[in-house]
Motif scaffolding. Structure first.
Motif, PDB file in Angstrom:
ATOM      1  N   ASP A 157      -0.719   9.382   8.798  1.00 31.61           N
ATOM      2  CA  ASP A 157      -1.851   8.937   7.645  1.00 31.61           C
ATOM      3  C   ASP A 157      -1.387   9.470   6.235  1.00 31.61           C
ATOM      4  O   ASP A 157      -0.471  10.333   6.232  1.00 31.61           O
ATOM      5  N   VAL A 158      -1.685   8.661   5.389  1.00 35.01           N
ATOM      6  CA  VAL A 158      -1.525   8.990   4.103  1.00 35.01           C
ATOM      7  C   VAL A 158      -2.835   8.954   3.469  1.00 35.01           C
ATOM      8  O   VAL A 158      -3.464   7.997   3.326  1.00 35.01           O
ATOM      9  N   GLU A 159      -3.336  10.177   2.880  1.00 36.52           N
ATOM     10  CA  GLU A 159      -4.870  10.129   2.429  1.00 36.52           C
ATOM     11  C   GLU A 159      -4.601  11.217   0.960  1.00 36.52           C
ATOM     12  O   GLU A 159      -4.426  12.398   1.059  1.00 36.52           O
ATOM     13  N   ASP A 160      -5.082  10.633  -0.009  1.00 34.19           N
ATOM     14  CA  ASP A 160      -5.204  11.437  -1.354  1.00 34.19           C
ATOM     15  C   ASP A 160      -3.822  12.082  -1.541  1.00 34.19           C
ATOM     16  O   ASP A 160      -3.896  13.388  -2.129  1.00 34.19           O
TER      17      ASP A 160
ATOM     18  N   LYS B 139       2.796  10.187  -6.615  1.00 34.70           N
ATOM     19  CA  LYS B 139       1.944   9.691  -5.507  1.00 34.70           C
ATOM     20  C   LYS B 139       1.786  10.473  -4.588  1.00 34.70           C
ATOM     21  O   LYS B 139       0.640  10.432  -3.568  1.00 34.70           O
TER      22      LYS B 139
ATOM     23  N   VAL C  26       0.772  13.326   3.089  1.00 36.92           N
ATOM     24  CA  VAL C  26       1.308  12.597   4.152  1.00 36.92           C
ATOM     25  C   VAL C  26       1.337  13.334   5.269  1.00 36.92           C
ATOM     26  O   VAL C  26       1.675  14.462   5.503  1.00 36.92           O
ATOM     27  N   LYS C  27       0.763  12.500   6.520  1.00 34.38           N
ATOM     28  CA  LYS C  27       0.697  13.561   7.652  1.00 34.38           C
ATOM     29  C   LYS C  27       1.631  12.592   8.726  1.00 34.38           C
ATOM     30  O   LYS C  27       1.415  11.565   8.940  1.00 34.38           O
TER      31      LYS C  27
ATOM     32  N   SER D 264       0.848  -1.145   0.143  1.00 35.13           N
ATOM     33  CA  SER D 264       0.012  -0.003   0.010  1.00 35.13           C
ATOM     34  C   SER D 264       0.885   1.215  -0.126  1.00 35.13           C
ATOM     35  O   SER D 264       2.225   1.114   0.411  1.00 35.13           O
TER      36      SER D 264
ATOM     37  N   PHE E  10       0.725   3.765   1.827  1.00 34.26           N
ATOM     38  CA  PHE E  10       1.119   3.701   3.634  1.00 34.26           C
ATOM     39  C   PHE E  10       2.371   2.840   3.907  1.00 34.26           C
ATOM     40  O   PHE E  10       3.184   3.742   4.331  1.00 34.26           O
TER      41      PHE E  10
END
Length: 76
Positions: free
Chosen positions: A29-32, A68, A35-36, A2, A4
Protein backbone atom coordinates in the motif's frame (compact mmCIF):
# COMPACT_ATOMS: atom_id res chain seq x y z
CA UNK A 1 0.05 7.68 -13.14
CA UNK A 2 -0.94 7.19 -9.49
CA UNK A 3 1.60 7.37 -6.67
CA UNK A 4 1.14 3.62 -6.12
CA UNK A 5 2.07 3.00 -9.77
CA UNK A 6 5.07 5.32 -9.54
CA UNK A 7 6.32 3.49 -6.44
CA UNK A 8 5.70 0.11 -8.08
CA UNK A 9 7.76 1.13 -11.10
CA UNK A 10 10.74 2.07 -8.91
CA UNK A 11 10.44 -1.11 -6.85
CA UNK A 12 10.42 -3.14 -10.06
CA UNK A 13 13.78 -1.53 -10.92
CA UNK A 14 15.18 -2.44 -7.48
CA UNK A 15 13.78 -5.99 -7.46
CA UNK A 16 16.73 -7.64 -9.32
CA UNK A 17 19.09 -6.55 -6.51
CA UNK A 18 16.86 -8.25 -3.92
CA UNK A 19 16.38 -11.35 -6.06
CA UNK A 20 20.13 -11.70 -6.56
CA UNK A 21 20.38 -12.37 -2.81
CA UNK A 22 17.38 -14.73 -2.75
CA UNK A 23 14.81 -12.17 -1.64
CA UNK A 24 11.99 -10.11 -3.05
CA UNK A 25 9.40 -7.57 -1.94
CA UNK A 26 5.76 -6.85 -2.54
CA UNK A 27 4.21 -3.39 -2.53
CA UNK A 28 1.21 -3.60 -0.20
CA UNK A 29 0.00 0.00 0.00
CA UNK A 30 0.94 3.66 -0.34
CA UNK A 31 -1.00 5.94 1.97
CA UNK A 32 -0.25 9.54 2.98
CA UNK A 33 3.35 9.25 1.77
CA UNK A 34 3.97 6.02 3.68
CA UNK A 35 4.97 3.03 1.56
CA UNK A 36 4.11 -0.37 3.03
CA UNK A 37 6.26 -3.25 1.78
CA UNK A 38 6.32 -6.95 2.51
CA UNK A 39 9.83 -8.41 2.31
CA UNK A 40 9.85 -12.01 1.15
CA UNK A 41 12.24 -14.90 0.68
CA UNK A 42 15.70 -14.38 2.15
CA UNK A 43 14.88 -10.71 2.78
CA UNK A 44 12.00 -11.58 5.12
CA UNK A 45 14.23 -13.25 7.70
CA UNK A 46 17.52 -11.47 7.05
CA UNK A 47 19.02 -9.54 9.98
CA UNK A 48 19.96 -6.79 7.51
CA UNK A 49 16.38 -6.37 6.25
CA UNK A 50 15.96 -3.08 8.14
CA UNK A 51 19.05 -1.69 6.43
CA UNK A 52 17.77 -2.91 3.05
CA UNK A 53 14.41 -1.30 3.73
CA UNK A 54 15.65 2.06 5.05
CA UNK A 55 19.05 2.65 3.43
CA UNK A 56 18.16 0.99 0.16
CA UNK A 57 14.50 1.06 -0.79
CA UNK A 58 13.39 4.09 1.25
CA UNK A 59 16.34 6.20 0.11
CA UNK A 60 15.77 5.30 -3.55
CA UNK A 61 12.05 6.12 -3.36
CA UNK A 62 12.68 9.46 -1.63
CA UNK A 63 15.30 10.40 -4.25
CA UNK A 64 13.06 9.44 -7.18
CA UNK A 65 9.84 10.89 -5.72
CA UNK A 66 10.96 13.91 -3.66
CA UNK A 67 8.30 15.25 -1.35
CA UNK A 68 5.90 12.40 -2.13
CA UNK A 69 7.33 9.69 0.15
CA UNK A 70 7.93 10.23 3.86
CA UNK A 71 8.68 6.69 5.06
CA UNK A 72 8.85 3.03 4.09
CA UNK A 73 7.44 0.53 6.57
CA UNK A 74 7.72 -3.24 6.58
CA UNK A 75 4.45 -5.13 6.98
CA UNK A 76 4.02 -8.84 7.66
Amino acid sequence: MSLFEEVQKIIDQLRPFLQRDGGDCELVDVEDGIVKLRLMGACGACPSSTITLKAGIERALMEELPGKITEVQQVW
